[in-house]
Design a protein around this motif. Structure first.
Motif, PDB file in Angstrom:
ATOM      1  N   UNK A  56       0.642  -1.009   0.011  1.00 16.91           N
ATOM      2  CA  UNK A  56       0.018   0.244  -0.348  1.00 16.91           C
ATOM      3  C   UNK A  56       0.872   1.175   0.082  1.00 16.91           C
ATOM      4  N   UNK A  57       1.584   0.891   0.619  1.00 18.40           N
ATOM      5  CA  UNK A  57       2.705   2.445   0.708  1.00 18.40           C
ATOM      6  C   UNK A  57       3.415   2.504  -0.186  1.00 18.40           C
ATOM      7  N   UNK A  58       3.980   1.597  -0.713  1.00 18.30           N
ATOM      8  CA  UNK A  58       4.652   1.094  -2.821  1.00 18.30           C
ATOM      9  C   UNK A  58       3.910   2.740  -3.343  1.00 18.30           C
ATOM     10  N   UNK A  59       2.404   2.236  -2.851  1.00 16.24           N
ATOM     11  CA  UNK A  59       1.512   2.965  -3.674  1.00 16.24           C
ATOM     12  C   UNK A  59       0.944   4.601  -3.311  1.00 16.24           C
ATOM     13  N   UNK A  60       1.560   4.589  -1.947  1.00 15.01           N
ATOM     14  CA  UNK A  60       0.263   5.988  -2.007  1.00 15.01           C
ATOM     15  C   UNK A  60       1.388   7.053  -1.613  1.00 15.01           C
ATOM     16  N   UNK A  61       2.780   6.130  -1.264  1.00 12.51           N
ATOM     17  CA  UNK A  61       3.662   7.057  -0.915  1.00 12.51           C
ATOM     18  C   UNK A  61       5.336   5.885  -0.929  1.00 12.51           C
ATOM     19  N   UNK A  62       5.445   6.178  -2.282  1.00 15.28           N
ATOM     20  CA  UNK A  62       6.883   5.076  -2.616  1.00 15.28           C
ATOM     21  C   UNK A  62       8.614   5.903  -2.181  1.00 15.28           C
ATOM     22  N   UNK A  63       8.314   6.942  -1.857  1.00 13.98           N
ATOM     23  CA  UNK A  63       9.394   8.399  -0.700  1.00 13.98           C
ATOM     24  C   UNK A  63       9.904   7.881   0.184  1.00 13.98           C
ATOM     25  N   UNK A  64       8.531   7.719   0.850  1.00 13.12           N
ATOM     26  CA  UNK A  64       8.364   7.423   2.141  1.00 13.12           C
ATOM     27  C   UNK A  64       8.993   5.496   2.436  1.00 13.12           C
ATOM     28  N   UNK A 312      -5.811  14.447  -7.966  1.00  9.34           N
ATOM     29  CA  UNK A 312      -6.661  12.586  -7.521  1.00  9.34           C
ATOM     30  C   UNK A 312      -5.906  11.622  -6.861  1.00  9.34           C
ATOM     31  N   UNK A 313      -5.363  11.661  -5.850  1.00 10.99           N
ATOM     32  CA  UNK A 313      -4.465  10.930  -5.062  1.00 10.99           C
ATOM     33  C   UNK A 313      -4.792   9.205  -5.240  1.00 10.99           C
ATOM     34  N   UNK A 314      -4.331   8.115  -4.961  1.00  7.67           N
ATOM     35  CA  UNK A 314      -5.046   7.017  -5.039  1.00  7.67           C
ATOM     36  C   UNK A 314      -5.156   6.319  -3.963  1.00  7.67           C
ATOM     37  N   UNK A 315      -6.171   5.690  -4.222  1.00  6.54           N
ATOM     38  CA  UNK A 315      -7.199   5.065  -3.084  1.00  6.54           C
ATOM     39  C   UNK A 315      -7.028   3.669  -3.277  1.00  6.54           C
ATOM     40  N   UNK A 316      -6.665   3.309  -1.989  1.00  3.49           N
ATOM     41  CA  UNK A 316      -6.131   1.513  -2.046  1.00  3.49           C
ATOM     42  C   UNK A 316      -6.684   0.673  -1.183  1.00  3.49           C
ATOM     43  N   UNK A 317      -7.352  -0.226  -1.553  1.00  3.83           N
ATOM     44  CA  UNK A 317      -8.946  -1.079  -0.966  1.00  3.83           C
ATOM     45  C   UNK A 317      -7.571  -2.367  -0.792  1.00  3.83           C
ATOM     46  N   UNK A 318      -7.812  -2.902   0.326  1.00  3.16           N
ATOM     47  CA  UNK A 318      -7.239  -4.324   0.758  1.00  3.16           C
ATOM     48  C   UNK A 318      -7.652  -5.331   1.123  1.00  3.16           C
TER      49      UNK A 318
END
Length: 537
Positions: A56-64, A312-318
């Motif tokens: 999820x972080x790889x999608x939403x905040x890869x830098x972090x 439009x930020x990514x939204x993730x459904x796990x």
């Protein structure tokens, strides 16, 4: 038919569709390389759900993720922050999970008249899609998360100087100004008490229940929408309205009118019902996401050039345990819409009408699905082909290397896991191997008591399920057949069959006696674990 079967078999056995995402360092631009739909699959205990945080972080905040990849506490804190912000949702599929839970369904509710009615309620996936679709236009114009939508008529229907003034000056106004300031005590206010209950309810909604960030729908007629705005300020009372406004229109709200001059029918959004005569009331048959999709579909253009300028930020459904649900029943017609080429904005984009709300729906391109799948629960090859074609797959195999530094009285835990999994692969298959996660607690507590608990309470029951309580094969996995003494986890039953059945029957049963018993003392004996490796004691 024979040819069709050959094609299907070839597709199922084609390893090329099971891909591993690139493990190189990710930078923010790399988000475009992330699959929109992916499934992490593997045996129990391989860290699939654990790994969803990284994915999820790889999608939403890869830098972090790149900067803090080895600090689990920071990754978890960031994940929780993004979840609180609504960018990540989590759901677990099960046998009772349905389309109504996932997309939309009917829910019983009591209306203002205490009557039971059934309303269309969006499910977890539709809510996520609505948020993903609307978030990009919310920064800078004040729309809150999950805003309520209110109908308002300003000076009745059709054009009027009062309506034009409000739209031009960023206001919404209603009458009954003789009540005075609605935030002051109204007890004993003769004019207010002379009003009917519906008008008093309108004033209460307007002054108390509408909040900044909510949406106002200004009507053109009983069937048509005229304007859409965002409430930007609290209620106020204007002692002296401007000359262009009707004299008793003292009740004011500041509004950012983002759409004007629409003249769009309300029927597609409002279950084919028109507006009622009440000046202000809550519209609860549709969401802001539904309204925005309708406006875009109708070709409506916002009055503000910066309305859609927000990212439009990514939204993730796990989706945990994705293979435990009935995929066809849960996704329904949306199994087509989640395909990357069918997402909103794509060249081959598709849109459909939802069965309950009868509203148009498409899946935004910034919605990502991450599923986890336990291969011991159901084989990958048995998964719905329609689902397989629309997802990429990443195998999460047991990783005994994580346990190579864990030793208990000279017994290496990584070596034990390797040996048992090698035997399971021969006796069953690789889908039923044991995951490393069962043994991770030993990294903190490397003692025989912890090892005893893991084997007796977790590993042995799992092996019982795997082998349908075929104790002989379980003994082979634990290497107990080579040592039937005190160092064996499982021991052959020693009861004399002759004393049970007599000599004739006992002789017939001699070769079919498959009774085993669990040696409880063995789980606290380190030599028994050494025996798993085949090391003589």
């Amino acid at each position: 038919m024979a040819t069709l079967i050959e094609i299907c078999d070839a597709y199922i056995n084609d390893d090329s569709i099971i891909t591993e995402p690139n493990n190189t360092t990710f930078i923010p631009e790399a988000i475009t390389m992330q699959p929109l739909n992916q499934i992490l699959y593997g045996p129990p205990g391989t860290g699939k759900t654990y790994a969803t945080i990284d994915e999820a972080l790889r999608i939403l905040d890869p830098t972090f993720l790149q900067e803090n990849g080895k600090d689990r506490s920071k990754l978890k804190a960031k994940f929780d922050e993004l979840s609180t912000a609504g960018l990540v949702r989590f759901v677990t599929f099960h046998q009772s999970f349905s389309y109504e839970d996932f997309v939309e369904g009917l829910r019983a509710a009591t209306n203002d008249d205490k009557q039971l009615e059934y309303k269309v309620e969006p499910g977890v996936f539709k809510r996520l899609c609505d948020d993903a679709r609307t978030q990009g236009i919310q920064p800078g114009i004040g729309i809150r998360n999950n805003p309520r939508i209110w109908k308002i008529s300003i000076n009745g229907t059709g054009p009027s100087p009062t309506l034009t003034y409000c739209l031009d000056h960023g206001e919404a106004r209603i009458g009954w100004g003789k009540t005075g300031d609605l935030l002051q005590p109204l007890e004993g206010n003769a004019f207010y008490e002379s009003l009917g209950s519906g008008d008093r309810g309108t004033l209460r909604y307007y002054a108390e229940e509408i909040v900044p960030g909510d949406i106002l729908l200004c009507i053109h007629s009983a069937e048509m929408i005229s304007a859409v705005g965002v409430v930007t300020g609290d209620y106020r009372f204007d002692e002296k309205p401007p000359s262009a406004v009707i004299g008793d229109y003292n009740h004011v709200r500041s509004v950012n009118w983002i759409y004007r001059d629409l003249k769009l029918p309300i029927f597609p959004l409002n279950d084919d019902k028109q507006f009622v005569a009440k000046t202000v009331y809550l519209m609860d048959r549709f969401t802001w996401g539904d309204l925005l999709a309708y406006l875009e579909q109708s070709g409506a253009k916002p009055t503000k050039t910066n309305v859609a300028s927000g990212e439009r930020k990514p939204h993730v459904l796990i989706i945990d345990e994705i293979n435990r649900g009935n995929i066809s029943r849960i996704f329904g017609e949306l199994i087509t819409l989640i395909e990357p080429s069918k997402r909103a904005g794509a060249d081959e984009a598709l849109e459909l009408t939802l069965p309950y709300s009868k509203r148009p729906f498409s899946v935004p391109s910034n919605v990502y699905l991450i599923g986890t799948m336990n291969t011991a629960d159901r084989s990958l090859t048995g998964l719905d082909i329609a689902l397989r074609r629309r997802f990429t797959f990443k195998e999460m195999a047991p990783n005994p290397e994580l346990l190579d530094e864990v030793n208990i009285d000279g017994v290496n835990i990584g070596a034990i896991l390797r040996k048992m999994n090698e035997r399971i692969e021969v006796l069953l298959d690789r889908d039923h191997c044991l995951g490393h996660a069962y043994f991770i607690p030993l990294k903190k507590n490397s003692n025989i008591s912890e090892l005893k608990f893991i084997f007796r309470q977790q590993i042995l029951p799992l092996l019982q399920e795997y082998f349908f309580e075929d104790w002989e094969r379980i003994a082979w996995v634990l290497n107990s057949q080579t040592n039937l003494g005190t160092e064996a986890f499982l021991q052959k039953a020693s009861t004399d069959l002759t004393s049970l059945f007599g000599p004739e029957i006992a002789n017939n049963l001699q070769n079919s006696d498959r009774r085993w018993r669990i040696n409880e003392d063995a789980f606290g004996n380190i030599e028994c674990y050494r025996n798993i490796l085949g090391i003589s004691v």
